[in-house]
Design a protein around this motif. Structure first.
Motif, PDB file in Angstrom:
ATOM      1  N   ILE A 137       0.994  -1.518  -0.279  1.00  0.00           N
ATOM      2  CA  ILE A 137       0.628  -0.173  -0.165  1.00  0.00           C
ATOM      3  C   ILE A 137       1.375   0.629   0.024  1.00  0.00           C
ATOM      4  O   ILE A 137       0.262   2.108  -0.860  1.00  0.00           O
ATOM      5  CB  ILE A 137      -0.698   0.222   1.201  1.00  0.00           C
ATOM      6  CG1 ILE A 137      -1.880  -1.529   0.933  1.00  0.00           C
ATOM      7  CG2 ILE A 137      -1.774   1.539   1.085  1.00  0.00           C
ATOM      8  CD1 ILE A 137      -2.731  -1.846  -0.124  1.00  0.00           C
ATOM      9  N   GLU A 195       0.725   4.518  -2.815  1.00  0.00           N
ATOM     10  CA  GLU A 195       0.173   5.535  -2.711  1.00  0.00           C
ATOM     11  C   GLU A 195       1.602   6.364  -3.282  1.00  0.00           C
ATOM     12  O   GLU A 195       1.450   7.404  -4.006  1.00  0.00           O
ATOM     13  CB  GLU A 195       0.357   5.577  -0.957  1.00  0.00           C
ATOM     14  CG  GLU A 195      -1.167   5.314  -0.118  1.00  0.00           C
ATOM     15  CD  GLU A 195      -2.526   5.482  -1.426  1.00  0.00           C
ATOM     16  OE1 GLU A 195      -2.832   6.934  -2.016  1.00  0.00           O
ATOM     17  OE2 GLU A 195      -3.135   4.362  -1.069  1.00  0.00           O
ATOM     18  N   GLY A 247       1.100   6.997  -7.014  1.00  0.00           N
ATOM     19  CA  GLY A 247      -0.238   7.645  -7.451  1.00  0.00           C
ATOM     20  C   GLY A 247       0.796   9.568  -7.165  1.00  0.00           C
ATOM     21  O   GLY A 247      -0.001   9.927  -8.071  1.00  0.00           O
ATOM     22  N   ILE A 248       1.286   9.290  -6.081  1.00  0.00           N
ATOM     23  CA  ILE A 248       1.801  11.115  -5.708  1.00  0.00           C
ATOM     24  C   ILE A 248       2.819  11.232  -6.848  1.00  0.00           C
ATOM     25  O   ILE A 248       2.918  12.579  -6.849  1.00  0.00           O
ATOM     26  CB  ILE A 248       2.778  10.798  -4.688  1.00  0.00           C
ATOM     27  CG1 ILE A 248       1.559  10.956  -3.396  1.00  0.00           C
ATOM     28  CG2 ILE A 248       3.542  12.207  -4.701  1.00  0.00           C
ATOM     29  CD1 ILE A 248       2.335  11.008  -2.263  1.00  0.00           C
ATOM     30  N   TRP A 305      -2.767  13.658  -6.957  1.00  0.00           N
ATOM     31  CA  TRP A 305      -3.192  12.799  -5.996  1.00  0.00           C
ATOM     32  C   TRP A 305      -4.473  12.948  -5.750  1.00  0.00           C
ATOM     33  O   TRP A 305      -4.995  12.544  -4.723  1.00  0.00           O
ATOM     34  CB  TRP A 305      -2.030  13.118  -5.179  1.00  0.00           C
ATOM     35  CG  TRP A 305      -2.153  11.183  -4.595  1.00  0.00           C
ATOM     36  CD1 TRP A 305      -2.521  10.025  -4.589  1.00  0.00           C
ATOM     37  CD2 TRP A 305      -1.817  11.141  -2.993  1.00  0.00           C
ATOM     38  NE1 TRP A 305      -2.317   8.899  -2.730  1.00  0.00           N
ATOM     39  CE2 TRP A 305      -1.753  10.140  -2.702  1.00  0.00           C
ATOM     40  CE3 TRP A 305      -1.891  12.700  -2.207  1.00  0.00           C
ATOM     41  CZ2 TRP A 305      -1.882  10.193  -1.073  1.00  0.00           C
ATOM     42  CZ3 TRP A 305      -1.559  11.788  -0.843  1.00  0.00           C
ATOM     43  CH2 TRP A 305      -2.038  10.536   0.046  1.00  0.00           C
ATOM     44  N   ILE A 315      -7.708   3.635   2.287  1.00  0.00           N
ATOM     45  CA  ILE A 315      -6.587   3.709   2.323  1.00  0.00           C
ATOM     46  C   ILE A 315      -6.067   2.924   3.176  1.00  0.00           C
ATOM     47  O   ILE A 315      -4.501   2.193   3.699  1.00  0.00           O
ATOM     48  CB  ILE A 315      -5.331   4.834   2.587  1.00  0.00           C
ATOM     49  CG1 ILE A 315      -5.973   5.868   1.434  1.00  0.00           C
ATOM     50  CG2 ILE A 315      -4.542   4.771   2.578  1.00  0.00           C
ATOM     51  CD1 ILE A 315      -5.385   7.390   1.787  1.00  0.00           C
ATOM     52  N   TYR A 351      -4.534  -2.161  -7.407  1.00  0.00           N
ATOM     53  CA  TYR A 351      -4.333  -0.965  -6.830  1.00  0.00           C
ATOM     54  C   TYR A 351      -3.394   0.110  -7.597  1.00  0.00           C
ATOM     55  O   TYR A 351      -3.484   1.734  -7.249  1.00  0.00           O
ATOM     56  CB  TYR A 351      -3.781  -1.170  -5.448  1.00  0.00           C
ATOM     57  CG  TYR A 351      -5.228  -2.013  -4.542  1.00  0.00           C
ATOM     58  CD1 TYR A 351      -6.597  -2.092  -5.099  1.00  0.00           C
ATOM     59  CD2 TYR A 351      -4.381  -2.408  -3.781  1.00  0.00           C
ATOM     60  CE1 TYR A 351      -7.026  -2.852  -4.666  1.00  0.00           C
ATOM     61  CE2 TYR A 351      -5.711  -3.921  -2.998  1.00  0.00           C
ATOM     62  CZ  TYR A 351      -6.970  -3.768  -3.456  1.00  0.00           C
ATOM     63  OH  TYR A 351      -7.676  -4.044  -2.833  1.00  0.00           O
ATOM     64  N   ALA A 371      -4.181   3.887  -9.108  1.00  0.00           N
ATOM     65  CA  ALA A 371      -3.353   4.987  -8.073  1.00  0.00           C
ATOM     66  C   ALA A 371      -2.798   6.256  -8.879  1.00  0.00           C
ATOM     67  O   ALA A 371      -2.342   7.407  -9.132  1.00  0.00           O
ATOM     68  CB  ALA A 371      -2.978   4.191  -7.518  1.00  0.00           C
TER      69      ALA A 371
END
Length: 227
Positions: free
Chosen positions: A126, A130, A133-134, A142, A161, A221, A225
């Motif tokens: 995870i 994330e 994604g950023i 994001w 999240i 995921y 993202a």
């Protein structure tokens, strides 16, 4: 029977040591078996990748290249072209989980029977999701994804999240543990020959399947993202 089963399920401390300040660090079976898997994979990789050639390759190199191509191809199809940078990590997780889930066949206790191991793997996945994604979208885009499709669902998107790693953790842990419990009950209830048949499914096929599912969901995921 109950005592034997609980003994098999318990995660024992193999050894411990003390840090300055009086802190005690306990090393569990799951950690030791993980080290064994790591050692096997590292030594195996070293042996199998020695003296690689570009032309006139041997059978050993051909087999290694085939395995690597197939595994990276499977993972690459999961995560898509945009997420190809994550293929090495996901392939490594797939190989580790494949070994960890089936190592019980060789008399070791699978690390994935310890919820701490599955939780650590889920948190790693995870965090990568994330961070991806950023990196690909930027902070502004994001953050904007948390208010999509409408602002009222923002709390649920934030909660997602935290629920995703829990879902990954419990799915892997529950399936591996459930397969182990079923196999132990079968060994107790029926003659010795029949458990060997079920072992092919619960200890081998199901273990590899759960490794695939974990990596597939992580890839899904990541794809979501970075879109």
């Amino acid at each position: 029977m109950k005592e034997e089963l609980m003994d098999q399920l318990s995660c024992k401390t193999v050894f411990s040591f003390h840090l300055p300040g009086g802190y005690q660090v306990n090393i569990s079976e799951a950690v030791v078996v993980t080290w064994i898997i790591m050692a096997v994979l590292i030594i195996g990789s070293f042996i199998l990748t020695r003296n690689l050639k570009i032309k006139n390759i041997g059978k050993r190199q051909a087999v290694v290249e085939l395995i690597v191509t197939k595994l990276t191809g499977i993972v690459g199809n999961m995560v898509g072209e945009k997420g190809k940078a994550f293929v090495p990590y996901l392939t490594t997780v797939l190989i580790y989980l494949g070994f960890a889930n089936v190592i019980g066949i060789f008399g070791f206790k699978s690390p994935t029977k310890d919820i701490n191991v599955t939780l650590a793997l889920a948190l790693m996945s995870i965090v990568i999701v994330e961070v991806a994604g950023i990196y690909y979208l930027g902070i502004k885009k994001w953050l904007h994804k948390f208010v999509e499709p409408i602002a009222i669902v923002t709390p649920f998107n934030i909660l997602d999240i935290f629920t995703r790693p829990l879902s990954l953790c419990m799915r892997l842990f529950g399936n591996v543990l459930g397969a182990f419990v079923i196999m132990e009950l079968i060994k107790i209830a029926v003659p010795a020959i029949l458990p060997a048949v079920f072992c092919v499914y619960f200890d081998l096929f199901d273990g590899l399947l759960q490794a695939y599912v974990f990596v597939f969901l992580t890839s899904l995921y990541i794809s979501e993202a970075i879109e």
